[in-house]
Design an enzyme around this catalytic site. Structure first.
Site, PDB file in Angstrom:
ATOM      1  N   TYR A  41       4.216   2.129 -11.019  1.00  0.00           N
ATOM      2  CA  TYR A  41       5.116   2.651 -10.073  1.00  0.00           C
ATOM      3  C   TYR A  41       6.157   1.639  -9.362  1.00  0.00           C
ATOM      4  O   TYR A  41       7.127   2.312  -9.116  1.00  0.00           O
ATOM      5  CB  TYR A  41       4.641   3.832  -9.103  1.00  0.00           C
ATOM      6  CG  TYR A  41       3.974   3.086  -8.024  1.00  0.00           C
ATOM      7  CD1 TYR A  41       4.627   2.882  -6.772  1.00  0.00           C
ATOM      8  CD2 TYR A  41       2.606   2.650  -8.188  1.00  0.00           C
ATOM      9  CE1 TYR A  41       4.335   2.410  -5.836  1.00  0.00           C
ATOM     10  CE2 TYR A  41       2.156   2.125  -6.994  1.00  0.00           C
ATOM     11  CZ  TYR A  41       2.753   1.864  -6.013  1.00  0.00           C
ATOM     12  OH  TYR A  41       2.014   1.534  -4.799  1.00  0.00           O
TER      13      TYR A  41
ATOM     14  N   GLY B 236      -5.002   0.148 -23.083  1.00  0.00           N
ATOM     15  CA  GLY B 236      -5.854  -0.502 -21.890  1.00  0.00           C
ATOM     16  C   GLY B 236      -7.214   0.381 -21.892  1.00  0.00           C
ATOM     17  O   GLY B 236      -7.289   1.511 -22.460  1.00  0.00           O
TER      18      GLY B 236
ATOM     19  N   SER C  48       0.736  -1.168   0.008  1.00  0.00           N
ATOM     20  CA  SER C  48       0.154  -0.019   0.044  1.00  0.00           C
ATOM     21  C   SER C  48       0.915   1.120   0.042  1.00  0.00           C
ATOM     22  O   SER C  48       1.499   1.572   0.882  1.00  0.00           O
ATOM     23  CB  SER C  48      -0.678   0.038   1.223  1.00  0.00           C
ATOM     24  OG  SER C  48      -1.626   1.297   1.446  1.00  0.00           O
TER      25      SER C  48
ATOM     26  N   GLY D 255       4.419   6.169 -12.820  1.00  0.00           N
ATOM     27  CA  GLY D 255       3.178   6.729 -12.080  1.00  0.00           C
ATOM     28  C   GLY D 255       3.123   7.460 -10.820  1.00  0.00           C
ATOM     29  O   GLY D 255       2.357   7.552 -10.019  1.00  0.00           O
TER      30      GLY D 255
ATOM     31  N   GLY E 222     -10.649   0.684 -15.499  1.00  0.00           N
ATOM     32  CA  GLY E 222     -10.770   1.903 -14.664  1.00  0.00           C
ATOM     33  C   GLY E 222      -9.975   3.082 -14.936  1.00  0.00           C
ATOM     34  O   GLY E 222     -10.310   4.292 -14.895  1.00  0.00           O
TER      35      GLY E 222
ATOM     36  N   LYS F 237     -12.912   0.112  -7.674  1.00  0.00           N
ATOM     37  CA  LYS F 237     -13.216   1.370  -8.020  1.00  0.00           C
ATOM     38  C   LYS F 237     -14.686   1.629  -8.862  1.00  0.00           C
ATOM     39  O   LYS F 237     -15.210   2.754  -8.940  1.00  0.00           O
ATOM     40  CB  LYS F 237     -11.996   1.909  -9.186  1.00  0.00           C
ATOM     41  CG  LYS F 237     -10.713   2.016  -8.379  1.00  0.00           C
ATOM     42  CD  LYS F 237      -9.611   2.449  -9.143  1.00  0.00           C
ATOM     43  CE  LYS F 237      -8.458   2.834  -8.434  1.00  0.00           C
ATOM     44  NZ  LYS F 237      -7.388   3.629  -9.231  1.00  0.00           N
TER      45      LYS F 237
END
Length: 244
Positions: A206, A125, A14, A227, A128, A65
Site C-alpha cells: 500500500y 509469492g 506503522s 492493499g 506468510g 507472523k
C-alpha cells in the site's frame, strides 16, 4: 487504561498505530491507547508481556507472523491452518492467535473482483502473506497457482508465465514485498505486455499507493487495486476480535 500495540522489526512506518490512534480519537474512546513495540529478537516477547500488564491485544507484523506461534497458548482454527498470526488476544491469562489478514483480504477482494465459478488466480509469492491470501481464495472457491522463483511441487516459476498462461488467469495477486517503499522501482517479473482489460491486479503493498506492478498493469488497461483497504478491514477485524 487498556493497551494495544504492534510487534515487529523494524517499525519505522506503522499504519496500525496511526489508524487506531485516530479511531480512538474519532470514536471518543478515552480508555485505550496503541503503542509500538519494536523487538529485534522474538525472544524478547515474554519480557514485553510481563512488563506491560495493561495489554489487551497485539498486532504482529514482519518478521514475526510465524515466529510468534510457539509463544502462544492457543490458535484460532483458520489461523492454525494458515500458519501465520497477526492478531493476539489476551483472554483469561492466555494468549490466543488469530489471522485478520485473511478476512481483510477476502472482504477487499470481494469488493474488487467479480468472482464466478470459472475464476482463476495467480498468487505471486509463497510467504506468510501468501498463506493468508490462499486461505481466502480457498474459502471463496477461486482456483489458483502460486508463483515463486524457487517453486515447490504444483507451483510455477516466473519463466513459465507465458502470454498463453497469463490469459488463463485473470486475477493476479502480488504478495511479495517488491515495489514497497523505498525500493519503489521493483516489480514481479511477469510479462506485463501480455495483460489486457480482462485482468485484475491486486497488490498487498500500500506504500506507494500505486506500485510499479500496478502501474504496468494499468498501462495494459487492467483493473488495479492496492492493499490499503485490506489493511483497514483487517484492523477492524482485529478490533472485533479484541472486543468479542
Amino acid at each position: 487504561m487498556k493497551e494495544y500495540g504492534l510487534i515487529g522489526f523494524p517499525l519505522s512506518h506503522s499504519f496500525s498505530q496511526k489508524y487506531f490512534t485516530e479511531k480512538f480519537k474519532n470514536s471518543g474512546i478515552t480508555d485505550c491507547r496503541y503503542e509500538l513495540f519494536e523487538l529485534s529478537d522474538i525472544n524478547q516477547f515474554p519480557n514485553l508481556i510481563q512488563s506491560r500488564p495493561l495489554l489487551r491485544g497485539i498486532n504482529v507484523t514482519i518478521p514475526y507472523k510465524q515466529a510468534i506461534i510457539p509463544f502462544l497458548d492457543e490458535l484460532e482454527t483458520v489461523a492454525a491452518g494458515i500458519g501465520a498470526i497477526n492478531v493476539i488476544k489476551f483472554e483469561n491469562g492466555k494468549l490466543k492467535g488469530y489471522n485478520s489478514d485473511y478476512q481483510g483480504f477476502m472482504q477487499s477482494l470481494q469488493n474488487f473482483y467479480p468472482i464466478n465459478a470459472q475464476s482463476q488466480a495467480l498468487v505471486l509469492g509463497t510467504g506468510g502473506a501468501a498463506k493468508a491470501v490462499t486461505a481466502a481464495l480457498d474459502h471463496l472457491g477461486i482456483a489458483y497457482k502460486q508463483v515463486s522463483r524457487n517453486p515447490a511441487i504444483n507451483q510455477l516459476n516466473y519463466e513459465q508465465l507465458t502470454p498463453e498462461v497469463l490469459q488463463q488467469y485473470p486475477l493476479i495477486i502480488n504478495t511479495t514485498p517488491l515495489g514497497t517503499y523505498p525500493r519503489v522501482d521493483t516489480a514481479p517479473p511477469i510479462r506485463y505486455e501480455a495483460l489486457s482489460a480482462q485482468h485484475y491486479l491486486y497488490d498487498l503493498v500500500y506504500n506507494p499507493a500505486e506500485t510499479e506492478f500496478l502501474k504496468r498493469g494499468k498501462a495494459a488497461e487492467a483493473q488495479i487495486k492496492n492493499g490499503y483497504e485490506m489493511l483497514v478491514l483487517q484492523a477492524e477485524v482485529a478490533w472485533q476480535i479484541w472486543n468479542s
